[in-house]
Design a protein around this motif. Sequence first.
Motif, PDB file in Angstrom:
ATOM      1  N   ASP A  84       0.830  -1.186   0.000  1.00  0.00           N
ATOM      2  CA  ASP A  84       0.000   0.000   0.000  1.00  0.00           C
ATOM      3  C   ASP A  84       0.874   1.249   0.000  1.00  0.00           C
ATOM      4  O   ASP A  84       0.621   2.213  -0.710  1.00  0.00           O
ATOM      5  CB  ASP A  84      -0.918  -0.042   1.223  1.00  0.00           C
ATOM      6  N   ILE A  85       1.904   1.216   0.817  1.00  0.00           N
ATOM      7  CA  ILE A  85       2.781   2.383   0.913  1.00  0.00           C
ATOM      8  C   ILE A  85       3.417   2.721  -0.428  1.00  0.00           C
ATOM      9  O   ILE A  85       3.513   3.878  -0.812  1.00  0.00           O
ATOM     10  CB  ILE A  85       3.878   2.138   1.981  1.00  0.00           C
ATOM     11  N   GLY A 139       2.192   2.142  -3.192  1.00  0.00           N
ATOM     12  CA  GLY A 139       1.179   2.456  -4.185  1.00  0.00           C
ATOM     13  C   GLY A 139       0.789   1.301  -5.076  1.00  0.00           C
ATOM     14  O   GLY A 139       0.455   1.487  -6.235  1.00  0.00           O
ATOM     15  N   GLY A 163      -0.856   5.141 -14.892  1.00  0.00           N
ATOM     16  CA  GLY A 163      -1.292   4.035 -15.739  1.00  0.00           C
ATOM     17  C   GLY A 163      -0.217   3.593 -16.732  1.00  0.00           C
ATOM     18  O   GLY A 163       0.909   4.080 -16.719  1.00  0.00           O
ATOM     19  N   THR A 206       0.839   7.805  -1.494  1.00  0.00           N
ATOM     20  CA  THR A 206       1.078   7.884  -2.931  1.00  0.00           C
ATOM     21  C   THR A 206       0.224   6.890  -3.703  1.00  0.00           C
ATOM     22  O   THR A 206       0.532   6.559  -4.818  1.00  0.00           O
ATOM     23  CB  THR A 206       2.549   7.602  -3.243  1.00  0.00           C
ATOM     24  N   ALA A 207      -0.815   6.412  -3.031  1.00  0.00           N
ATOM     25  CA  ALA A 207      -1.655   5.433  -3.715  1.00  0.00           C
ATOM     26  C   ALA A 207      -2.167   5.998  -5.029  1.00  0.00           C
ATOM     27  O   ALA A 207      -3.099   6.791  -5.063  1.00  0.00           O
ATOM     28  CB  ALA A 207      -2.828   5.039  -2.826  1.00  0.00           C
ATOM     29  N   LEU A 208      -1.497   5.585  -6.110  1.00  0.00           N
ATOM     30  CA  LEU A 208      -1.834   6.143  -7.402  1.00  0.00           C
ATOM     31  C   LEU A 208      -3.003   5.376  -7.992  1.00  0.00           C
ATOM     32  O   LEU A 208      -3.149   4.194  -7.760  1.00  0.00           O
ATOM     33  CB  LEU A 208      -0.629   5.996  -8.341  1.00  0.00           C
ATOM     34  N   PRO A 209      -3.782   6.055  -8.745  1.00  0.00           N
ATOM     35  CA  PRO A 209      -4.817   5.321  -9.473  1.00  0.00           C
ATOM     36  C   PRO A 209      -4.150   4.484 -10.559  1.00  0.00           C
ATOM     37  O   PRO A 209      -3.914   4.968 -11.662  1.00  0.00           O
ATOM     38  CB  PRO A 209      -5.689   6.421 -10.071  1.00  0.00           C
ATOM     39  N   ASP A 210      -3.772   3.294 -10.197  1.00  0.00           N
ATOM     40  CA  ASP A 210      -3.001   2.471 -11.137  1.00  0.00           C
ATOM     41  C   ASP A 210      -3.942   1.713 -12.062  1.00  0.00           C
ATOM     42  O   ASP A 210      -4.624   0.791 -11.648  1.00  0.00           O
ATOM     43  CB  ASP A 210      -2.119   1.494 -10.371  1.00  0.00           C
ATOM     44  N   ASP A 259       8.848  10.945  -1.505  1.00  0.00           N
ATOM     45  CA  ASP A 259       7.850  10.854  -0.439  1.00  0.00           C
ATOM     46  C   ASP A 259       8.321   9.954   0.692  1.00  0.00           C
ATOM     47  O   ASP A 259       8.188  10.287   1.873  1.00  0.00           O
ATOM     48  CB  ASP A 259       6.539  10.293  -1.000  1.00  0.00           C
TER      49      ASP A 259
END
Lengths: 305, 326, 296, 481, 334
Positions: free
Chosen positions: B137-138, B140, E277, C2-6, B197
């Motif tokens: 999660d960290i 991403g 993406g 930083t949870a990106l919309p992947d 970050d």
Amino acid sequence: MLRFILKRLGLALLVALTVSFISFSLLFLAGDPAIAIAGESANAEDIQSIRELYGFDRPMLVQYADWLWNALRFDFGQSYYFKLPVADLIAERLSVTMTLGVCGILFALFTAVPLGVIAAIRPNSLIDRIALFLSVAGQAMPSFWFGLILIVIFAIQLGWLPASGASSWQHFIMPTVVLGYYAMPAIMRLTRAGMLEVLSADYIRTARAKGAPEGRVLFKHALRNAIIPVVSLAAVQMGFMLGGSIVVESIFALHGAGYLAWESIGRNDLPTVQALILVFALFYIVFTFLADVLNAWLDPRMRSS
Amino acid sequence: MTDNPVLELKNVSKTYTVKQGLFGKPRPLRAINDVSLKLGRGEVLGLVGESGCGKSTLAKILLGLEAPTEGQVLVDGQTLAGQDRIALSRRIQPIFQDPYSSLNPRKSIEDIVSLPLRVHQIGDSASRQKKVREMLDIVGLPVRVARSYPNQMSGGQRQRVAIARALIMNPEIVICDEPTSALDVSVQSQILNLLGDLRQEFGLTYLFISHNLAVVEHLATRVAVMYLGRIVEEAGVARLFEEARHPYSRALLESVLTPDPGLGVPDTQLGAAYPNPISPPSGCAFHPRCAKVMPHCSQIAPTPIATPDGHVECHLYDDTPARAAS
Amino acid sequence: MTALPDAAEITGPTPGQQLRKRMFGHQGFMIGAVFLVLLVLVAIFAPVLAPHDPYAQSLGDRMLRPVFMDGTWDHPLGTDHLGRDYLSRLIYGARISLLIGAVAALISGLIGTALGVAAGYFGGRVDAVVTFLINVRLAMPVVLVALAVVAILGGSLNVVIGVLGLLLWDRFAVVMRASTLQIRGREFVAAARAIGCSTPRILLSEILPNIFNNLIVVVTLEMAHAILLEAALSFLGLGVQPPNPSWGLMVSEGKNMMLFEPWLVLIPGAVLFVLVLAINLMGDGLRDVTAPENRN
Amino acid sequence: DKASDTLRVAFTKELESVDSYFNSAREGVVLQRAIWDGLLYSDPATGEYKGNLATEWEWVDDTTLELKLREGVKFHDGSDFTADDVVYTVNFVADEANGVVTQRNVNWMDHAEKVDDYTVRIVTKEPFPAAIEYLSGPVSMYPSDYYEEVGPSGMGLEPVGTGPYKAVSVEPGKHFVLERNEDYFDGPKGQPAIAKIDVRTIPDVNTQMAEIFSGQLDLIWQVPSDQAERMAEMGQFTVANESTMRVGYLAMDAAGRSDPENPFTKLEVRQAVNHAIDRETIVNELLKGKSTPIHTACFPSQFGCVQDVTEYEYDPEKAKELLAEAGYPDGFTTEFYAYRDREYAEAIASYLNAVGIETDFKMLQYSALRDLNMKGEVPISFQTWGSFSINDASAMVSQFFKHGELDDARDDEVLAELDIADSSIDPETRIEHYGIALQRIADQAYWAPLFSYNTNYVFTKEVAYTPTPDEVLRFHTAAWN
Amino acid sequence: MTEDPILSVRGLTLEIPTAGGMLHAVRGIDFDLNRGETLCIVGESGSGKSLTSLALMSLLGTKIQRSATRMDFDGTDLLKASRKQLRHLRGARMSMIFQEPMTSLNPAYTIGDQLAETLLLHRKVSRAQARARAVELLEKVGITAAESRLSQFPHQLSGGLRQRVMIAMALMCEPELIIADEPTTALDVTIQAQILRLLVDLQREMNMAMILITHDLGVVARVADKVAVMYAGELVETGPAEAIFRQPAHPYTRGLINCIPVPGRTQRGARLGTIPGIVPSLVGDVTGCPFRGRCDQAVEACASAIPLHQLDGGAHELRCVHPDGYRHSQEVPA
Ligand SMILES: Nc1ncnc2c1ncn2[C@@H]1O[C@H](COP(=O)(O)OP(=O)(O)OP(=O)(O)O)[C@@H](O)[C@H]1O
Ligand SMILES: Nc1ncnc2c1ncn2[C@@H]1O[C@H](COP(=O)(O)OP(=O)(O)OP(=O)(O)O)[C@@H](O)[C@H]1O
Ligand SMILES: [Mg+2]
Ligand SMILES: [Mg+2]
């Protein structure tokens, strides 16, 4: 280059020495050679006296050193069976085996390399598939069986070729095919794989971008590079072939070194077997050595280092 | 400059013996030549230099993958050689260049990320699993990738996995060996953002190796310029980019092509002769390519000259040899 | 944070799934596999399948012809020179070939893999020694040495298996060395070391799984090799001993009447060919589906 | 072929040396009879002894034989045949130090003495009634000067004799070319008819057959029965069958040398083995031709080989009972050795298996098996013995039952009887004592004698040849049709 | 610009049959190139740049299907040209430089042989003349002691030198068009600058047209006259370099420019722009804008056919539903 040759030569000698030691100690365990010498009707005293006469009662290392010293002077002792110098015996028989080996490897090369090149030019085409199947099937075919089938067909049914002996070139056709076909698949695959790899190399694209015609691209630019590993393989196969001539020679009754080896094993003729193992090993070693040198010479990357 | 460095190299050298060709004569190759460096807590030290100058070798030495031939590596003032390698590996973790080869293709993401925990026998399988999910999660990544394999992921995602693996042990120092050079620019920026970050969040110290000066400038606090195994200049990032001293550093800076149409391609004024690390040039190793070469450069090797925030190694800045020569 | 919309969906198959899919899609592999499975089943269920006792001789019924050569269904493939049922002997013979192939490949696989992996991973002296051993081994003429050893120790199944197992490790060593060398250079191995993995752990859990495919390919090829060599040794009379129905031995026995009853040679030779072909097709197929250029 | 007046023959075995004292092969005997002559000659049809290089012979005492030599005989190299040659040859071969491989053929002689240029005396070590037989068989005369000069190896490469053929080309083990000796004396062998003999070694019978089919050979021999049968059916060849003196038998370790506890130390077990094997069927189906079942430890035609001994008929049930009596109701497992005729050995093993004796089959080379045998490590083996074509029981039974290293029975009673029989001059005494010994061997079932061998000769219709029962191919009796 | 373009491409489409279906690697590319002009094609890895360049040289593998409405090189229709015609064009009038200097030279032959080969294939000259020309060009590309280099093998040269040799080889016959596919990606930054400078200088000197393929916007900005931004097999934006960098119109172009840190411009340590993406799969039917999945300006209309807009009066073209590349308030986000 000279440095390379010298180092490579040293390695070759070391390998030869090790093989000779292994073969010697292996056969040392083989049981009592005195009985083999003495023959069918000897009694215990005869055998004991032979044992002393030939020095079989000495420690193994002493016997080995003795043997090696003599072997260095091309004296492999007397054949227990023929009572003749082993060196003469082998020298006389080697010509057949060598002829066979050379024919075999040439047969393999002249069939496998073109096939491999064609297969690589048209990957997945019908020819490629046929070549690939031939190579898988070839490797699966027991050579003793293949030899027998050839005899049945070409010597008995059709009567085209002589079944045994070595007195004319026709005699060598079937043995050559049987000996050669086994090396074919490996050479073909390597040629094919090498060509495929080389053909996808950037420098082939460069050659095409220069406007070189396709034939020039294939043969001047591609084959030249793809053939380098094939040379080594052919040498290795040639070495294997001489060792593999046992089966072929016994089927076609060719009195070569392989057949001598088989018979000598049966007759417990240790000096001959020992010498033959060494001779076959030496052939392998010499061939691979030559191939490495040739390779180094063919490959500019190695030549100039 | 840092007075209390978390990581310090003292006169480290690394010599490989290389054979040329299959049976060539073995020759020594000084991949690292008497390098001293300090890395303060929370710093990002950018290491730049051209291919083959010894950047990765330095990283390997810091990771304990290679032993230095000479010199010492100190972690928190203690020599690295004396420390338990296992204990050390909790504090220094790597991120490699090639996200395709840095993950074992036969292992699931969960296995890969949890490997450090398992090696160090931290926690039970449930807690490890929890930790892995947190880590993913960290960096991403969606938690569901835990069951995937590397070949199912894009380069950027893989690099995130590598980062997760590096960070799961809460290391103090992360050695990043060109972590973005295999990635497309659009992905590179994601990874750079992530690294930035994470550094802030966990107070990490980075050794950041790159040949892309723009990236180094963006992330680093200090920069070391390497040439043929030596650090020829070290300075704070602002200082270096404003007034690089060493001719090589300057050439590097000039070579950076900013997207400014109309400026044209700069002339770096570097010679084309590419140095051979096996037989480096005499004197200053850079002299054959240097635009400001002086007669004695080819004879006398320069020594480090302290600057306000680092050092430089160039005869332009010390006049002793010139005097000696005249 | 930083949870990106992947946007990337992780939908691709796992390496295992991919491999299986490619395997099932590979014609050669499937043909080989089907034949091999059939032959293995035949070997396992030999007692059920064989119409007669393979060892029961009947000197009055020697060399009866097979059914397609005006024979009778009582002996579908005829009888041999001692009046034993040929089909039953062939069926039991599958056991010998498969056993020899499997065990010899296992033994040589263990030796060769250990040597090859050690050489590839540790490099330096270990590598030099292993390379030397491989050279020595390659220089020894296999057939000749095997014949000599069997002649010394006397032919029996165990001896033949042992000799072949001890002689055929070279390809394992060569391939495993090269594969290990390749894997060792990958960064995940360096990563594992940096993480603090022990050497055995790296070898077993990082390197071995990655060279396992290559290992399997060599196993199949060497199995075929061992089976052929056993047949050749038996053919030369220095392999498996009668009354064991080794196919090579059967060819050798049938050879005497080859000119008059060629089927005595053709049948066991053909079966041997099919078995080895099946294994080779499988090995080849495996090589194709696991080849690096096919990997993602 | 007839056109070139060359008879092309195949040998199966690689002959180690043409010198007949330095090989123990059948092929060697064939060449010996062609290239050399013995002092005496035994008519293969009648067994009658005739003079050959000697014209008269006489026992001077129990151990001295005096021979008058034929005059005017020349060796192939042109030298004259005289008493010196006989003396040199006999003294050379009788000296054990010279390493003659067929010791048994010569070690009965002590030495020879020259009486005059054409008279010699041969002195035996002990009274040796079979001397005449040996002198007409394996003992042939060499030219003294030449032999002294070149020795056995030289003789092996360039043989010189007095015989009907001279060797013109010898490639050891591979190829021999003989030419008619145009100056051959008028001896009992007669004048050779065919000008040239070309012998090639072709180890594989199939290849030999392929060659004779394709007209590359004129005569092959020792053709296995199945193939000979088929070739006879083809009608294109003459197939002749003759018996040989070779006897196949099972030797069992009755003395317990391999293991004092081994089953074959029990009489019932040995009898069971004897009952287990169907000799008739083996002979009829496998050996065929002139082979016969054998019940004694010798070949029937041999002098002293009495036939009225205990016979064990084929009776597997009885065999099983006997095994049960011996304490093996479920049979047992034993190593089973053989060195030739794998087919026969396999058939025999199969018969043993059928009564419960499981065999661990071991096919070894002759020397290897002999090695084991002498060390006493063989519980049961399939053996054969050809008696060197010597038509005397001593050549077989005495070879194996006189407590030598190959004797697995070690029966003192047998030994005593054989000692008497071997050294007695009186034929009656010999027969009597061989009889007692053979009866005891049969009763104790030390061996399981099985069958006699035969040989098939296959030749083209151009060739005229009549084989003899002693398994010797005589080129000088061959002719063109 | 009244003269005819030397290269004119319309609707170039490349399709590759794969196990999963047809891969639409390049879809309908149009561009013109004038003599002496430099066109830079820029795009991410896998966007089809190399395929496009190989298609121009007719060097695609047999598997790849090429189609176009027009592909003219100085009056020759490349689509209809025979193999022989193509051969006479390649190396003589249009040359190519590849990305990998390490592997693009044949390891088995000397530099001299390989350089001379190009000339010998196309011009009736003697071997000596060819070698003389090789020396001349090696000197021109800044290789000292050129004479002695001729007998060296590729492995004896460093990457930078090899790339120079490649350039010399491409120039042997003074081509009118040179296509360089990422010629400096494998090189160090300092060498990159040298090689690029060399290329640009030579191009000016010989008045060649050049297509330079790269994924480095810095290179593009410094070298290009014209820029074509490629994304997933399409040219999403083309125009003069000046225009593209001053006013990038396509969201993708903007994203790219925002991604890269620029010393002195982006704030140190600040977050960079990102394009979330990954590139979509081009296997199977591809409709609409391929970038819409990653685009912050995407609207529903992006899934249908995308129009081509001309900006700045023609030279600057944009392939986007938004005429200026920006979503306006009345449009509904996708
Ligand atoms: N294991 C090794 N054995 C021998 N030489 C080595 C070894 N590893 C590296 N070298 C040499 O050491 C020098 C420095 O290599 P290193 O990998 O550290 O360079 P780098 O700066 O990381 O280059 P790059 O930018 O290409 O990654 C090079 O000349 C290289 O060839
Ligand atoms: N021979 C081929 N077979 C199958 N797919 C191919 C082939 N060549 C290229 N492709 C695919 O076509 C697409 C475009 O490839 P191309 O090489 O043109 O990309 P690129 O823009 O040059 O990328 P890079 O920057 O990595 O060089 C990629 O998805 C690639 O995987
Ligand atoms: Mg590096
Ligand atoms: Mg590309």
